[in-house]
Design a protein around this motif. Structure first.
Motif, mmCIF file in Angstrom:
data_model
loop_
_atom_site.group_PDB
_atom_site.id
_atom_site.type_symbol
_atom_site.label_atom_id
_atom_site.label_comp_id
_atom_site.label_asym_id
_atom_site.label_seq_id
_atom_site.Cartn_x
_atom_site.Cartn_y
_atom_site.Cartn_z
ATOM 1 N N LYS A 204 -11.484 8.374 -1.634
ATOM 2 C CA LYS A 204 -10.446 8.930 -0.758
ATOM 3 C C LYS A 204 -9.146 8.144 -0.811
ATOM 4 C CE LYS A 204 -13.482 11.932 0.552
ATOM 5 N NZ LYS A 204 -13.425 13.297 -0.048
ATOM 6 N N THR A 205 -9.206 6.902 -1.280
ATOM 7 C CA THR A 205 -8.004 6.080 -1.333
ATOM 8 C C THR A 205 -8.184 5.010 -2.391
ATOM 9 O OG1 THR A 205 -6.476 4.733 -0.020
ATOM 10 C CG2 THR A 205 -8.828 4.462 0.418
ATOM 11 N N HIS A 206 -7.127 4.277 -2.689
ATOM 12 C CA HIS A 206 -7.193 3.221 -3.690
ATOM 13 C C HIS A 206 -7.803 1.959 -3.080
ATOM 14 C CE1 HIS A 206 -3.873 1.184 -1.677
ATOM 15 N NE2 HIS A 206 -3.231 2.344 -1.663
ATOM 16 N N PRO A 207 -8.218 1.004 -3.903
ATOM 17 C CA PRO A 207 -8.776 -0.245 -3.362
ATOM 18 C C PRO A 207 -7.788 -0.968 -2.462
ATOM 19 C CG PRO A 207 -9.259 -0.044 -5.697
ATOM 20 C CD PRO A 207 -8.307 1.062 -5.372
ATOM 21 N N ALA A 208 -8.328 -1.693 -1.487
ATOM 22 C CA ALA A 208 -7.508 -2.369 -0.482
ATOM 23 C C ALA A 208 -6.850 -3.620 -1.039
ATOM 24 C CB ALA A 208 -8.373 -2.741 0.723
ATOM 25 N N ASN A 209 -5.840 -4.093 -0.325
ATOM 26 C CA ASN A 209 -5.186 -5.362 -0.626
ATOM 27 C C ASN A 209 -6.160 -6.495 -0.291
ATOM 28 O OD1 ASN A 209 -3.733 -7.799 -0.331
ATOM 29 N ND2 ASN A 209 -1.841 -6.706 0.114
ATOM 30 N N PRO A 210 -6.532 -7.331 -1.275
ATOM 31 C CA PRO A 210 -7.513 -8.377 -0.989
ATOM 32 C C PRO A 210 -7.041 -9.388 0.054
ATOM 33 C CG PRO A 210 -6.506 -8.721 -3.141
ATOM 34 C CD PRO A 210 -6.072 -7.367 -2.671
ATOM 35 N N GLY A 211 -5.744 -9.617 0.141
ATOM 36 C CA GLY A 211 -5.240 -10.531 1.166
ATOM 37 C C GLY A 211 -5.513 -10.011 2.562
#
Length: 300
Positions: A204-211
């Motif tokens: 449903k969405t792109h991977p999250a910001n790891p920070g």
């Protein structure tokens, strides 16, 4: 009408060994390609994209996570589908050599609630026999694929000599569901929630910001420490074995490791502590507690 049979609220504080304030477990669900194959069972699969992405886990990702754990002296808990152990026969011995726990995670990464209980038991027995053949071990722990469970299968686990389950979230520390010790999980600290991406219609969405994820996980740890719970991190070989996520894990471990109030443990050690401690009789809920029938409220 009550929704379930257990009305107790306001439980006492959980007590950890040696006066520790909280427990930390780093666990890894070593799924490899098994969920993809289970989802497409009986079909002719032509595409290689997702299956190769998942095979990165046992090829490279797992070893990288294990090396990171060794660097910090962490002994993790690894939940392995039977078909993964069968496909990669050196995997279980490799994990045991590093002092890690191995435990069951279905056979084909089947969803328990979607198949007959007899079939689920057959798969469990297959996994138990395979693990025993490869390692000589029995009476291991269990985590349900996709973290779904049924009352019937909890009884199956008990009957088949499984030492504990780690699939549910009724407390943020160990408890009993019926006679089964439950070492709870938590979606908030599961890497798949943030980083699972295979370019399929399910995404449903792109991977999250790891920070941002690191900040979230640190906040969760601090909250768990304050309330005296269990910080159960759940990783996946093909997700957290990637370089970006390894850097995230290193920073998370560095944040936690300086806290002397933390008990670093494997999930089986947490389960054994709970079963032998005074906590065991304080946190027990019935396995059969679902009532899907609601009577209409009437006023006199």
């Amino acid at each position: 009408m009550r929704m379930h049979e257990h009305p107790t609220i306001n439980y006492p504080e959980y007590h950890w060994p040696a006066g520790k304030r909280c427990a930390v477990v780093f666990s890894l669900d070593l799924d490899a390609e098994s969920p993809f194959l289970w989802l497409h069972r009986g079909q002719q699969v032509q595409q290689l994209g997702e299956i190769e992405q998942r095979r990165f886990g046992p090829r490279q990702g797992l070893a990288r996570v294990v090396r990171l754990f060794a660097e910090y002296g962490i002994r993790g808990s690894f939940y392995v589908p039977g078909v993964v152990a069968q496909t990669y026969p050196g995997l279980l011995p490799f994990l045991l050599e590093g002092g890690h726990e191995i435990a069951h995670h279905g056979y084909y990464h089947e969803r328990i609630e979607a198949i007959p209980v007899a079939q689920a038991e057959d798969y469990l027995v297959m996994a138990q026999e395979l693990f025993c053949t490869q390692t000589g071990l029995s009476g291991l722990g269990h985590r349900a694929p996709s973290w779904e469970m049924t009352s019937d299968f909890l009884q199956t686990l008990e009957r088949r000599g499984v030492s504990y389950d780690s699939s549910l979230m009724g407390f943020d520390h160990p408890y009993h569901v019926g006679n089964m010790v439950e070492v709870p999980v938590q979606w908030t600290v599961d890497d798949a929630l943030y980083f699972r991406y295979t370019n399929s219609p399910r995404d449903k969405t792109h991977p999250a910001n790891p920070g941002a994820v690191l900040d979230s996980w640190i906040e969760e740890f601090e909250g768990v420490r304050e309330t005296g719970g269990l910080f159960m991190v759940t990783l996946h070989d093909w997700i957290s074995g990637r370089s970006q996520r390894l850097r995230l894990l290193r920073k998370l471990i560095a944040h936690i490791r300086h806290d002397p109030q933390v008990w670093w443990a494997r999930a089986d050690e947490v389960a054994a502590w709970h079963a032998a401690s005074p906590n065991r009789d304080l946190y027990r809920v019935p396995a059969h507690s679902i009532n899907t029938h609601f009577e209409s409220a009437t006023r006199g």
